[in-house]
Scaffold this motif. Structure first.
Motif, PDB file in Angstrom:
ATOM      1  N   LEU A 131      31.669  46.734  28.607  1.00 33.83           N
ATOM      2  CA  LEU A 131      31.365  45.326  28.409  1.00 33.83           C
ATOM      3  C   LEU A 131      29.857  45.089  28.395  1.00 33.83           C
ATOM      4  CD1 LEU A 131      32.517  42.530  28.028  1.00 33.83           C
ATOM      5  CD2 LEU A 131      32.727  42.313  30.509  1.00 33.83           C
ATOM      6  N   LYS A 132      29.166  45.736  29.315  1.00 40.32           N
ATOM      7  CA  LYS A 132      27.710  45.602  29.365  1.00 40.32           C
ATOM      8  C   LYS A 132      27.078  46.116  28.078  1.00 40.32           C
ATOM      9  CE  LYS A 132      23.698  46.680  32.237  1.00 40.32           C
ATOM     10  NZ  LYS A 132      23.220  47.370  33.470  1.00 40.32           N
ATOM     11  N   ALA A 133      27.570  47.233  27.573  1.00 45.51           N
ATOM     12  CA  ALA A 133      27.045  47.791  26.322  1.00 45.51           C
ATOM     13  C   ALA A 133      27.321  46.842  25.154  1.00 45.51           C
ATOM     14  CB  ALA A 133      27.677  49.161  26.052  1.00 45.51           C
ATOM     15  N   HIS A 134      28.495  46.217  25.162  1.00 44.04           N
ATOM     16  CA  HIS A 134      28.850  45.271  24.104  1.00 44.04           C
ATOM     17  C   HIS A 134      27.920  44.061  24.125  1.00 44.04           C
ATOM     18  CE1 HIS A 134      31.236  42.757  21.435  1.00 44.04           C
ATOM     19  NE2 HIS A 134      31.245  41.820  22.374  1.00 44.04           N
ATOM     20  N   VAL A 135      27.659  43.535  25.324  1.00 41.36           N
ATOM     21  CA  VAL A 135      26.759  42.381  25.452  1.00 41.36           C
ATOM     22  C   VAL A 135      25.368  42.744  24.944  1.00 41.36           C
ATOM     23  CG1 VAL A 135      25.577  40.870  27.099  1.00 41.36           C
ATOM     24  CG2 VAL A 135      28.028  41.291  27.342  1.00 41.36           C
ATOM     25  N   GLU A 154      29.754  36.272  32.859  1.00 39.70           N
ATOM     26  CA  GLU A 154      30.403  35.913  34.117  1.00 39.70           C
ATOM     27  C   GLU A 154      31.352  37.032  34.571  1.00 39.70           C
ATOM     28  OE1 GLU A 154      31.438  31.437  34.631  1.00 39.70           O
ATOM     29  OE2 GLU A 154      31.640  31.880  32.487  1.00 39.70           O
ATOM     30  N   ALA A 155      32.069  37.610  33.610  1.00 40.22           N
ATOM     31  CA  ALA A 155      32.989  38.706  33.932  1.00 40.22           C
ATOM     32  C   ALA A 155      32.238  39.881  34.551  1.00 40.22           C
ATOM     33  CB  ALA A 155      33.731  39.152  32.674  1.00 40.22           C
ATOM     34  N   LEU A 156      31.069  40.185  34.010  1.00 40.44           N
ATOM     35  CA  LEU A 156      30.284  41.303  34.530  1.00 40.44           C
ATOM     36  C   LEU A 156      29.902  41.090  35.990  1.00 40.44           C
ATOM     37  CD1 LEU A 156      27.956  42.249  31.535  1.00 40.44           C
ATOM     38  CD2 LEU A 156      29.549  43.764  32.725  1.00 40.44           C
ATOM     39  N   ILE A 157      29.547  39.870  36.332  1.00 36.10           N
ATOM     40  CA  ILE A 157      29.185  39.577  37.724  1.00 36.10           C
ATOM     41  C   ILE A 157      30.388  39.817  38.645  1.00 36.10           C
ATOM     42  CG2 ILE A 157      28.561  37.726  39.326  1.00 36.10           C
ATOM     43  CD1 ILE A 157      26.771  36.593  37.116  1.00 36.10           C
ATOM     44  N   GLU A 203      40.138  37.791  33.870  1.00 37.14           N
ATOM     45  CA  GLU A 203      40.409  36.484  33.253  1.00 37.14           C
ATOM     46  C   GLU A 203      39.217  36.024  32.417  1.00 37.14           C
ATOM     47  OE1 GLU A 203      41.346  33.804  36.389  1.00 37.14           O
ATOM     48  OE2 GLU A 203      43.163  34.881  36.997  1.00 37.14           O
ATOM     49  N   LEU A 204      38.020  36.146  32.970  1.00 44.08           N
ATOM     50  CA  LEU A 204      36.812  35.746  32.250  1.00 44.08           C
ATOM     51  C   LEU A 204      36.569  36.662  31.054  1.00 44.08           C
ATOM     52  CD1 LEU A 204      34.564  35.038  35.349  1.00 44.08           C
ATOM     53  CD2 LEU A 204      35.386  33.324  33.721  1.00 44.08           C
ATOM     54  N   ASP A 205      36.848  37.934  31.236  1.00 41.13           N
ATOM     55  CA  ASP A 205      36.721  38.922  30.165  1.00 41.13           C
ATOM     56  C   ASP A 205      37.613  38.517  28.986  1.00 41.13           C
ATOM     57  OD1 ASP A 205      36.396  41.213  28.642  1.00 41.13           O
ATOM     58  OD2 ASP A 205      36.634  42.575  30.329  1.00 41.13           O
ATOM     59  N   ASN A 206      38.851  38.151  29.282  1.00 40.05           N
ATOM     60  CA  ASN A 206      39.797  37.759  28.234  1.00 40.05           C
ATOM     61  C   ASN A 206      39.390  36.456  27.540  1.00 40.05           C
ATOM     62  OD1 ASN A 206      41.452  39.980  28.690  1.00 40.05           O
ATOM     63  ND2 ASN A 206      42.700  38.915  30.219  1.00 40.05           N
ATOM     64  N   LYS A 207      38.634  35.628  28.248  1.00 40.29           N
ATOM     65  CA  LYS A 207      38.157  34.370  27.669  1.00 40.29           C
ATOM     66  C   LYS A 207      36.821  34.550  26.954  1.00 40.29           C
ATOM     67  CE  LYS A 207      40.399  31.367  31.088  1.00 40.29           C
ATOM     68  NZ  LYS A 207      40.175  30.393  32.209  1.00 40.29           N
ATOM     69  N   LEU A 266      40.981  40.079  44.111  1.00 37.28           N
ATOM     70  CA  LEU A 266      40.898  38.710  43.590  1.00 37.28           C
ATOM     71  C   LEU A 266      39.673  38.540  42.696  1.00 37.28           C
ATOM     72  CD1 LEU A 266      41.917  36.605  46.729  1.00 37.28           C
ATOM     73  CD2 LEU A 266      43.213  36.863  44.604  1.00 37.28           C
ATOM     74  N   ILE A 267      38.546  39.101  43.126  1.00 39.91           N
ATOM     75  CA  ILE A 267      37.317  38.999  42.337  1.00 39.91           C
ATOM     76  C   ILE A 267      37.460  39.763  41.024  1.00 39.91           C
ATOM     77  CG2 ILE A 267      34.863  39.591  42.260  1.00 39.91           C
ATOM     78  CD1 ILE A 267      34.830  39.200  45.326  1.00 39.91           C
ATOM     79  N   LEU A 268      38.047  40.951  41.080  1.00 41.27           N
ATOM     80  CA  LEU A 268      38.233  41.757  39.871  1.00 41.27           C
ATOM     81  C   LEU A 268      39.227  41.103  38.913  1.00 41.27           C
ATOM     82  CD1 LEU A 268      38.282  45.282  41.551  1.00 41.27           C
ATOM     83  CD2 LEU A 268      36.508  44.398  40.008  1.00 41.27           C
ATOM     84  N   GLN A 269      40.267  40.484  39.457  1.00 38.39           N
ATOM     85  CA  GLN A 269      41.224  39.757  38.615  1.00 38.39           C
ATOM     86  C   GLN A 269      40.551  38.584  37.919  1.00 38.39           C
ATOM     87  OE1 GLN A 269      44.555  38.711  41.127  1.00 38.39           O
ATOM     88  NE2 GLN A 269      44.990  40.851  41.609  1.00 38.39           N
ATOM     89  N   ARG A 270      39.660  37.908  38.650  1.00 41.44           N
ATOM     90  CA  ARG A 270      38.890  36.815  38.041  1.00 41.44           C
ATOM     91  C   ARG A 270      38.007  37.356  36.919  1.00 41.44           C
ATOM     92  NH1 ARG A 270      38.486  31.938  36.028  1.00 41.44           N
ATOM     93  NH2 ARG A 270      36.432  30.985  36.275  1.00 41.44           N
ATOM     94  N   GLY A 271      37.453  38.552  37.135  1.00 46.11           N
ATOM     95  CA  GLY A 271      36.656  39.187  36.090  1.00 46.11           C
ATOM     96  C   GLY A 271      37.468  39.447  34.837  1.00 46.11           C
TER      97      GLY A 271
END
Length: 242
Positions: free
Chosen positions: A70-74, A28-31, A19-23, A12-17
């Motif tokens: 994602l972290k590298a992109h940020v 927030e996705a990284l957390i 969703e946030l990644d796509n937005k 559930l947490i990874l799926q939320r990640g």
């Protein structure tokens, strides 16, 4: 929690990640990725079934690969001064206290915070600022200075008394609060010395009042219904603090 329960919670947490990644809400996705992956890694230690362990390891590797990219992109966007993240807070939504919205940017690298908000004037607005200061003191262990730029409420007597009380309390914790007044201030933003800039359309005052003194949300702002507003988050290597 049983292993199936842990795996379900992690998913559930990874799926939320995702969703946030796509937005494009990358921080927030990284957390979420980090929290979900930690659950799976801890779970793998207790798995004895070879196929199950292989499946979980593949899952971890897949999400970890995305999290690292994602972290590298940020970091790349931060270095180039192009990082921008946007959060849309919907009318009557909940779960958007200050910790949730921008607490992830408050860390040991924050030594100074500059707040610009023309509406730190009446009683509940000064309480909003106090709530922010509480979060800063709790999260930024090396905090030395907070500066506030706001507008005056009439003659400002009650407003300034409230702010002076906050100033005295922060002083007792070896933190300097400076208060400046502007008659023309319109923009609302929070600038952190670690480079993050948070711009909230409505400023700190985006919460609706609680329905009563004994209703959920009176103390915990995560239960408060919100006004619609947009939060824009930027990063600058050369953030200016007054």
């Amino acid at each position: 929690m049983s292993q199936p329960g842990v795996e379900s919670a992690a998913s559930l947490i990874l799926q939320r990640g995702v969703e946030l990644d796509n937005k494009r809400r990358y921080t927030e996705a990284l957390i979420c990725y980090q929290e979900g992956l930690q659950l799976l890694v801890d779970m793998i230690k207790g798995v004895t079934d070879v196929q199950k362990k292989k499946y979980l390891r593949a899952k971890v590797e897949g999400y970890m690969s995305r999290a690292e990219k994602l972290k590298a992109h940020v970091e790349e966007e931060k270095e180039s001064g192009k990082y921008h993240e946007q959060i849309n807070i919907e009318n009557d939504s909940t779960g958007h206290d200050y910790q949730k919205v921008f607490g992830r940017f408050l860390d040991e690298h924050v030594t100074q915070v500059h707040v610009e908000d023309p509406y730190i004037r009446n009683f509940h607005q000064c309480q909003n600022f106090l709530r922010l200061c509480e979060l800063l003191v709790k999260s930024c262990i090396n905090l030395k200075k907070v500066s506030l730029l706001t507008s005056l409420d009439g003659n400002g007597k009650d407003q300034l008394q409230r702010l002076e009380s906050i100033k005295d309390d922060l002083h007792s914790r070896h933190i300097l609060l400076t208060i400046d007044i502007s008659d023309t201030l319109h923009d609302r933003q929070i600038r952190l010395s670690n480079g993050w800039i948070i711009k909230i359309g409505r400023g700190l005052d985006y919460f609706k009042p609680p329905t009563g003194k004994f209703s959920l949300g009176f103390f915990d702002y995560n239960f408060r219904y919100c006004h619609e507003t947009v939060v824009d988050i930027f990063h600058s290597k050369d953030v200016r603090l007054l």
